[in-house]
Design an enzyme around this catalytic site. Sequence first.
Site, short mmCIF file in Angstrom:
data_model
loop_
_atom_site.label_atom_id
_atom_site.label_comp_id
_atom_site.label_asym_id
_atom_site.label_seq_id
_atom_site.Cartn_x
_atom_site.Cartn_y
_atom_site.Cartn_z
N CYS A 65 0.83 -1.21 0.00
CA CYS A 65 0.00 0.00 0.00
C CYS A 65 0.86 1.26 0.00
O CYS A 65 1.68 1.47 0.89
CB CYS A 65 -0.92 -0.01 1.22
N ARG B 287 -0.10 4.84 3.01
CA ARG B 287 -0.09 4.59 4.45
C ARG B 287 0.18 5.79 5.34
O ARG B 287 0.21 5.66 6.56
CB ARG B 287 0.93 3.48 4.76
N TRP C 194 -9.00 5.59 0.09
CA TRP C 194 -9.58 6.19 -1.12
C TRP C 194 -8.76 5.71 -2.31
O TRP C 194 -7.67 5.16 -2.16
CB TRP C 194 -9.59 7.71 -1.04
N GLU D 74 -5.30 3.15 -10.26
CA GLU D 74 -5.95 1.85 -9.98
C GLU D 74 -7.12 1.65 -10.93
O GLU D 74 -7.37 0.57 -11.44
CB GLU D 74 -6.46 1.79 -8.54
#
Length: 401
Positions: free
Chosen positions: A77, A80, A249, A254
């Site tokens: 991720c 973070r 979010w 993506e």
Amino acid sequence: MTIRQGGGGVRSGNWVVDLAEAEAFLRQYHQETGRGDLLYPRLAEVRRQLDETGTYRHTPEELAFGARVAWRNSARCIGRLYWQSLQVRDRRDVTDAAEVAAECVAHLRTATNGGRIRPVITVFGPDDAAGPPVLIWNEQLVRYAGHLRFEGGYTGDPHGFGLAELAARLGWQPPGGPFDVLPLVIETREQGLRVFEIPGEDVLEVPLVHPALDWFADLGLRWYAVPAISHMRLRIGGLSYPAAPFNGWYMGTEIGVRNLCDTDRYDILPEVGRRLGLDTSSDRTLWRDQALVEVNRAVLHSFDHAGVTISDHHTESERFLKHLAREELAGRSCPADWSWIVPPMSGALTAVFHRYYDDSRPRPDFHLDEAARLRAEGISPRPDPRLGTRPPARRCPVSHG
Ligand code: ARG
């Protein structure tokens, strides 16, 4: 003092809490939250619970801390920096399927927040000696169905073939469009598998338009606002929470690179390239690369226009480096997986490309097991008579035209 396995009481069936992990977590919790003086009484209390029941229960504070640290430890991720702001909804005692579904919808509402997306996790009960009390089969709370067409090809999201077919066998009636929101498929111990539609007003979606190309709207594309992963396990201190949907979010790529442009997903680049009038006769004209930029401009513009939180890969890359610096200041190393952190377009334009990362994988964490991966494709890890004998659909078996 350590937690020792006392009197054989810890084992129950073939299930056991990992004591070393429980103790390591409790030490970490008390140390990081400045409650060092309470560690030993808590260790003694947990040892007593383990001796008596074979498991133990996290306090609400431990659960919230564990969930936040699981996010902090998510090596894949990039987002973070705000791990401490995760809102934790403790729903460990909700086990009725309809109530689980209602809590998932409530999660979406809280996370959506009228477009100002908030990171949220909802935690249902942990595995016990009898296994998981609650499972969510969906990969995300909101995902689009995929439908194979008789005449060949497909409509919708190929990631949603399997679950759409399973849901249909359980009674769901798919509208058959390109953006049908899948129903929640929830399994509980007493009730087995149940299907629940998410009310339309609780799924915020953004129609995709382009800041300069009017025809882009005619493509009829859209995407949902809240990416809420729902099939990963949350592992804290030797306990494993099999149903713990969490969201942040979106980062534009993506949607704009992977979901819309992967050839085994919506695969829209050929259409966009044609509409842009590009020379698509050879890869070397870089028509795909050029079209990809326009799709991603459209995604960011549309979310901004709709007032829905989304970040771009340049901003998120800067934030991630800030996160790394903060973690270092706190005396921690930050686990990260380069191949996931680097964005899927313009990689070397972002600073996260130009370095290496720590490849340790500490817990608490989020973990995807094989059974969960299968369930998200609508495949039961164990035979279920109520699902009939026909093998469930696998991922896209046809070429798409
Ligand atoms: N990549 C996934 C998707 O496109 C979502 C993963 C989680 N993403 C996030 N921004 N929290 O749906």
